[in-house]
Motif scaffolding. Sequence first.
Motif, PDB file in Angstrom:
ATOM      1  N   ASP A 123       0.809  -1.213   0.000  1.00  0.00           N
ATOM      2  CA  ASP A 123       0.000   0.000   0.000  1.00  0.00           C
ATOM      3  C   ASP A 123       0.840   1.260   0.000  1.00  0.00           C
ATOM      4  N   ASP A 124       2.085   1.165   0.439  1.00  0.00           N
ATOM      5  CA  ASP A 124       2.948   2.345   0.546  1.00  0.00           C
ATOM      6  C   ASP A 124       3.798   2.579  -0.697  1.00  0.00           C
ATOM      7  N   GLN A 125       3.842   1.623  -1.614  1.00  0.00           N
ATOM      8  CA  GLN A 125       4.798   1.706  -2.722  1.00  0.00           C
ATOM      9  C   GLN A 125       4.498   2.832  -3.693  1.00  0.00           C
ATOM     10  N   GLN A 126       3.271   3.341  -3.714  1.00  0.00           N
ATOM     11  CA  GLN A 126       2.957   4.523  -4.515  1.00  0.00           C
ATOM     12  C   GLN A 126       3.001   5.793  -3.665  1.00  0.00           C
ATOM     13  N   ARG A 127       2.561   5.679  -2.409  1.00  0.00           N
ATOM     14  CA  ARG A 127       2.419   6.864  -1.573  1.00  0.00           C
ATOM     15  C   ARG A 127       3.754   7.406  -1.067  1.00  0.00           C
ATOM     16  N   ILE A 128       4.815   6.595  -1.085  1.00  0.00           N
ATOM     17  CA  ILE A 128       6.107   7.081  -0.587  1.00  0.00           C
ATOM     18  C   ILE A 128       6.651   8.233  -1.417  1.00  0.00           C
ATOM     19  N   PHE A 129       6.099   8.435  -2.626  1.00  0.00           N
ATOM     20  CA  PHE A 129       6.562   9.539  -3.470  1.00  0.00           C
ATOM     21  C   PHE A 129       5.718  10.802  -3.265  1.00  0.00           C
ATOM     22  N   ASP A 130       4.737  10.739  -2.358  1.00  0.00           N
ATOM     23  CA  ASP A 130       3.938  11.924  -2.054  1.00  0.00           C
ATOM     24  C   ASP A 130       4.673  12.808  -1.063  1.00  0.00           C
ATOM     25  N   ARG A 131       4.373  14.087  -1.113  1.00  0.00           N
ATOM     26  CA  ARG A 131       5.019  15.036  -0.196  1.00  0.00           C
ATOM     27  C   ARG A 131       4.657  14.725   1.248  1.00  0.00           C
ATOM     28  N   PHE A 132       5.652  14.796   2.106  1.00  0.00           N
ATOM     29  CA  PHE A 132       5.517  14.663   3.561  1.00  0.00           C
ATOM     30  C   PHE A 132       5.037  13.277   3.999  1.00  0.00           C
TER      31      PHE A 132
END
Length: 543
Positions: free
Chosen positions: A338-347
């Motif tokens: 679930d984190d593999q896309q969100r790790i590139f989001d700010r903060f």
Amino acid sequence: MTDQTKILYIEDDPGSQLLVKRALTFAGYRVVVASRGLEGIDMAIKELPDLILTDINLPDLSGRELTTRLRADARFRKTPIVALTALSQAGEREKALAAGANGYLTKPVDVDKLPKQVERYLRGEKETVGVEALVVGYEAYNQEVVSRLENKLRELEENNAELRRLDKIKDDFIQLTAHELRTPLTLMYGYSRLIQESSISRQLRESSPELQTVINGLVSSIERMSGVINEILTVSRVASGKVELSLGPTNLAEIAERVVSEYGEVAKQRKLMISFNKAQWPVNMRSDAELLRLALSNVVGNAIKYTPDGGVINMISRSNASNVLVTVQDTGIGINKDDQQRIFDRFYTANKTQLHSTSKTAFGGGGLGLGLAICRGIIEAHGGRIWAESEGRDEKNLPGSTFYIDLPLQAHAPGMPNVSPSPTGNLSASSKVMSSGVSGVSGVSSVASSTSNPSASGSPKNAASSVSTSKPPSTDPPQSASPPQNASSASSATNPAANASPKNSPSTTPAPNAAANAPTSPASPASPTPPTPPTPPRPSGTG
């Protein structure tokens, strides 16, 4: 009816919940309660009740809409659904039956009659109305649904516009704050350097080791603060689509070597092996060299943070006539799916904030969650893409993570034809390229003291004990990017060239298992396109 008969009651009023639950429980039924329509749907799917009682006026979905939704599920096509509501106006019963309800009970609840009424519905009883009344009910219900949908859409549009306004205010505030902080920080940095370099200070430091420690800590903290502020400024440019590229000839091999040198001292301290073969990397690119160094440094720094001491980090490059694929693979704790896309989001950070560590190079070290967002902005501004793959997060078995950076060899400014398009196609508006030069960005790095000097973060002599720059024989078949199984315990300290500077290390000196993890010599322009993993869904937002 048996003691296993289960009833789901969906009601937002606590008093009604308590009354109905007590009455039906006393009659021998098992009662579960939900307070909202969506919660009721989830609970119905989980519990699979024998009968559902629902209020009409719920905080989110109406009882009629909830009934229609459940009837669309094959598991509830025959489940008795009964409205229990205070609405007694003309036409309300017909609308409920048109939505799919089996019956319509009105409040106040008669606790003596309720168990018998429930029992009749469980046996298959259904309320009916005339055809004309049912048609009128259908029409009224359809109009109600369309009207509620319209109101919800208008509400969402208003909320979305307000969120965009607040997001812009937030971005403006972050950028303004960062600029305001840089002014006093510049003075602090200047004065701290004067203290370091003054003759009086030198004399005092020679006589007092404690003063030397204090001054070094002060300068180090100021440099780190400067790096954080630069990160915030850079990510604000990424968010606003103002990533400025200074395009020119770029030697990616030298950039990668600089990044390895930056982390040489850290690798030595933590017994990490960074496997890197300079011969694989292209030397003729057109890009912003300093921003690419920043992006690659952040990716490698991320691998260092999430790889335990003694681990391995492989840096591999494959190229063809138009693109280069950079792979950074570690033997660390991995990343949840679930984190593999969100790790590139700010903060965004995958670590728990209450366990936040201020170190950027220690295992499990923290940060502001900006490094990978900056990477994505820089890579996309060049017309490339970046993504991560991992089997999941496991701090015991250490599945590791792999980051892929796919870049065109020839980046182009707007208005110029791109003869070497990247797999992402044209640049998006969120990462518009400007050729007006780099301003206030080049100072950001995963190590505050790293500048254009490869040895700024540690002596190359020290880095050589944990960095491999070997060249595999050109006759070997291409190997996968997976790290060596026994490399975590290997060390190049036994190598005669271990004390040499990385830039002077002979390319024929192999490190333990490095040849097993590096592809053959760089492909010529005529070579086939290197294998690329399947493209994952692109994350939303601009990072």
